[in-house]
Design a protein around this motif. Structure first.
Motif, PDB file in Angstrom:
ATOM      1  N   VAL A  28       0.843  -1.205   0.000  1.00 36.05           N
ATOM      2  CA  VAL A  28       0.000   0.000   0.000  1.00 36.05           C
ATOM      3  C   VAL A  28       0.877   1.253   0.000  1.00 36.05           C
ATOM      4  CG1 VAL A  28      -1.728   1.299   1.303  1.00 36.05           C
ATOM      5  CG2 VAL A  28      -1.937  -1.169   1.082  1.00 36.05           C
ATOM      6  N   LEU A  29       1.856   1.287   0.862  1.00 32.58           N
ATOM      7  CA  LEU A  29       2.798   2.417   0.858  1.00 32.58           C
ATOM      8  C   LEU A  29       4.171   1.895   0.425  1.00 32.58           C
ATOM      9  CD1 LEU A  29       1.721   4.269   4.131  1.00 32.58           C
ATOM     10  CD2 LEU A  29       0.999   4.704   1.768  1.00 32.58           C
ATOM     11  N   LYS A  30       4.776   2.607  -0.527  1.00 31.40           N
ATOM     12  CA  LYS A  30       6.017   2.121  -1.122  1.00 31.40           C
ATOM     13  C   LYS A  30       7.069   3.215  -1.139  1.00 31.40           C
ATOM     14  CE  LYS A  30       3.413   0.572  -4.756  1.00 31.40           C
ATOM     15  NZ  LYS A  30       3.165  -0.081  -6.065  1.00 31.40           N
ATOM     16  N   GLY A  31       7.344   3.738   0.034  1.00 34.96           N
ATOM     17  CA  GLY A  31       8.350   4.792   0.107  1.00 34.96           C
ATOM     18  C   GLY A  31       7.715   6.172   0.208  1.00 34.96           C
ATOM     19  N   ALA A  32       6.710   6.313   1.090  1.00 40.52           N
ATOM     20  CA  ALA A  32       6.027   7.601   1.263  1.00 40.52           C
ATOM     21  C   ALA A  32       6.912   8.569   2.048  1.00 40.52           C
ATOM     22  CB  ALA A  32       4.695   7.392   1.991  1.00 40.52           C
TER      23      ALA A  32
END
Ligand code: ADP
Ligand code: ADP
Length: 224
Positions: free
Chosen positions: A22-26
């Protein structure tokens, strides 16, 4: 120090169909006094981001910093103390305590943070008045309208004078005039006390009035 910073934050969920990233380096930094709108379609990870930023969950990669402190290095107790004292949350469903009055709902988190009752009561009354609820102090949540409950929830989130406010659709239930009142009070907290706020909203008119708009694209924060 910077009130809230997310660096290279990753979050994956295991599902029956496999792993969902879902989050990939936010990456996101909230400066003191800044109100940032988070505007993104459902399912893109707004709640996930708010939960990680609020130290309710731990990321699978990267780090969340609150006032310059790397949250990943802290014990669960230290994280709870930050949630109580430094971060305020406003949820879509207010989670007010049904057995307690509006005022008690704003007083209790202050007692949990070690504030004495008289001081907590004074602060609670002041906040509820600020949000137009001076005549509703003794009402239980069940006797309040949805919009009134929402304002109690916002007052509660501000009770401990947090440095960071995280909010999911805080004005969703409110009519235009009340949304305006709530937003101007939040703006005042930001300007007067340096509160940094991240506000997820589907309301473009409201978002346009904030200092900055960000969105979520392919697991990363992008300019909105
Ligand atoms: P938003 O708040 O933008 O709607 P969420 O952060 O709630 O997005 O969810 C992002 C994606 O992650 C969605 O596809 C959702 O179904 C999935 N998701 C959220 N929480 C979980 C979980 N605990 N387990 C599995 N999948 C989840
Ligand atoms: P407390 O004993 O003070 O409730 P918690 O760690 O349970 O300590 O909660 C600290 C803050 O985090 C509270 O403001 C609470 O509303 C919020 N919180 C706790 N758990 C969750 C959750 N699962 N989802 C959303 N907010 C939560």
């Amino acid at each position: 120090s910077v009130p809230l910073e997310l660096r290279a934050v990753e979050r994956r969920y295991k599902t029956e169909a496999g792993t969902l990233a879902v989050l990939k380096g936010a990456e996101l930094a909230l400066q003191a006094g800044e109100i940032v709108a988070l505007v993104a379609p459902s399912g893109t990870g707004k709640s996930t981001l708010l939960h990680l930023a609020g130290l309710l969950e731990r990321p699978d990669g990267g780090e969340v910093f609150v006032e310059g402190k790397a949250a990943g290095t802290l014990s669960d107790d230290a994280r709870t103390a930050i949630r109580r004292n430094t971060i305020g949350f406003v949820y879509q469903f207010h989670h007010l305590l049904p057995e307690f009055s509006a005022l008690e709902n704003v007083v209790l988190p202050q007692l949990a943070a070690g504030v004495g009752r008289p001081e907590a009561k004074a602060r609670g009354e002041e906040l509820l008045k600020q949000f137009g609820l001076g005549e509703r102090l003794d009402h239980r949540p069940g006797k309040l309208s949805g919009g009134e409950q929402q304002r109690v929830a916002i007052a509660r989130a501000l009770a401990n004078a947090p440095k960071v406010l995280l909010a999911d659709e805080p004005t969703g239930n409110l009519d235009v005039a009340t949304a305006e009142l709530v937003f101007s009070e939040l703006l005042r907290e930001a300007r007067d006390r340096g509160l940094a706020a991240l506000i997820a909203t589907h309301n473009p008119a409201l978002a346009a009035r904030m200092d900055r708009v960000v969105t979520l694209k392919d697991g990363k924060i992008a300019a909105g």
